[in-house]
Design an enzyme around this catalytic site. Structure first.
Site, mmCIF file in Angstrom:
data_model
loop_
_atom_site.group_PDB
_atom_site.id
_atom_site.type_symbol
_atom_site.label_atom_id
_atom_site.label_comp_id
_atom_site.label_asym_id
_atom_site.label_seq_id
_atom_site.Cartn_x
_atom_site.Cartn_y
_atom_site.Cartn_z
ATOM 1 N N CYS A 1 0.846 -1.194 0.000
ATOM 2 C CA CYS A 1 0.000 0.000 0.000
ATOM 3 C C CYS A 1 0.887 1.252 0.000
ATOM 4 O O CYS A 1 1.574 1.505 -0.984
ATOM 5 C CB CYS A 1 -0.980 -0.039 1.173
ATOM 6 S SG CYS A 1 -2.354 1.130 1.039
ATOM 7 N N HIS B 1 -3.507 -5.055 0.018
ATOM 8 C CA HIS B 1 -2.976 -5.641 1.244
ATOM 9 C C HIS B 1 -2.993 -7.165 1.135
ATOM 10 O O HIS B 1 -4.044 -7.789 1.337
ATOM 11 C CB HIS B 1 -3.816 -5.207 2.446
ATOM 12 C CG HIS B 1 -3.631 -3.781 2.820
ATOM 13 N ND1 HIS B 1 -2.746 -3.374 3.796
ATOM 14 C CD2 HIS B 1 -4.199 -2.660 2.325
ATOM 15 C CE1 HIS B 1 -2.785 -2.055 3.898
ATOM 16 N NE2 HIS B 1 -3.660 -1.600 3.016
ATOM 17 N N GLU C 1 -1.872 -9.302 3.184
ATOM 18 C CA GLU C 1 -2.163 -9.883 4.505
ATOM 19 C C GLU C 1 -3.656 -9.900 4.806
ATOM 20 O O GLU C 1 -4.096 -10.562 5.756
ATOM 21 C CB GLU C 1 -1.391 -9.132 5.599
ATOM 22 C CG GLU C 1 -1.965 -7.794 6.018
ATOM 23 C CD GLU C 1 -1.615 -6.638 5.093
ATOM 24 O OE1 GLU C 1 -1.879 -5.487 5.477
ATOM 25 O OE2 GLU C 1 -1.070 -6.880 3.999
#
Length: 245
Positions: free
Chosen positions: A86, A222, A224
């Protein structure tokens, strides 16, 4: 994972980095959240997460020496693997205008991108105030236009692979049109070099959603928070760090 690589998650004091560290650990790494430039230089890989604004993040990194540690470690793409997430992707570029204070002293720049200036330096170009990023990749980071679609861009969206992306090791096993999770208002602009763009996404405007130069990678989304597809990307990154350790 045998001989798990140590991957430093760079802490520039702008939020909770635990989800990134947990994602890397699930992918087989020893994840070390650190603000210490010495530990960054010693790691097998680096991850720069995305929290805060461009100006605040790069100013802190420069004040603490984290910027120099990153640049030393990646050595123009031939060093240890690096993943920007990001805002971490955006900081790889030469300039951004997010959060630049109007009262911050600005210096003269030799070109519109602030060539030769230290990261975190404010300068004026093209009628705007910019702050110099890490300068690893060419281009600018600017706000997404909020004309027809809501900004910030939050939610699941597709990544479309470029020819470079189909050969990108970070994206091994990631199919064309895969949905991943975004949350951002700023993105890399149209001045990025085509050779560094591995995937693009269409929202408000086209923007690079994955970039690569050598062992330097960035994801505007993202991983994750992107379920199985994001885990695949983190696992690919961990494998790269292990192979080069």
């Amino acid at each position: 994972m045998a001989n798990a690589p140590t991957i430093a998650v760079i802490d520039y004091h702008k939020g909770n980095l635990s989800s990134v560290a947990r994602g890397l650990a699930r992918a087989g790494a020893t994840a070390l959240v650190t603000d210490d430039p010495a530990q960054m230089r010693a790691a097998d890989g680096l991850v720069l997460p995305g929290v805060g604004s461009f100006y605040d993040a790069i100013a802190f990194m420069h004040e603490t020496g984290q910027d120099a540690a990153v640049l030393d470690a990646v050595r123009g793409g031939d060093g240890v693997p690096f993943l920007g997430i990001c805002l971490g992707l955006q900081l790889l570029f030469e300039r951004g205008d997010e959060g630049v204070p109007q009262d911050a002293p600005a210096v003269e720049a030799s070109d519109p991108y602030g060539a030769g200036l230290a990261p975190g330096t404010v300068f004026c170009a093209e009628g705007k105030r910019w702050v110099r990023g890490l300068g690893v990749l060419h281009g600018s980071c600017t706000v997404l236009p909020a004309r027809r679609l809501k900004v910030p861009h939050v939610g699941w969206d597709q990544v479309h692979l470029t020819p470079a992306g189909r050969a990108c090791l970070l994206l091994a096993g990631v199919a064309e049109g895969t949905n991943v999770y975004f949350t951002h208002s700023y993105a890399v602009d149209t001045d990025a070099e085509a050779a560094t763009i591995a995937a693009v996404t269409h929202y408000a405007r086209n923007f690079p959603s994955v970039v690569q130069q050598g062992n330097i990678f960035g994801c505007q989304f993202h991983p994750e928070k992107s379920s199985a597809h994001g885990h695949q990307i983190l696992a690919n990154f961990v494998s790269l760090a292990q192979a080069l350790a």
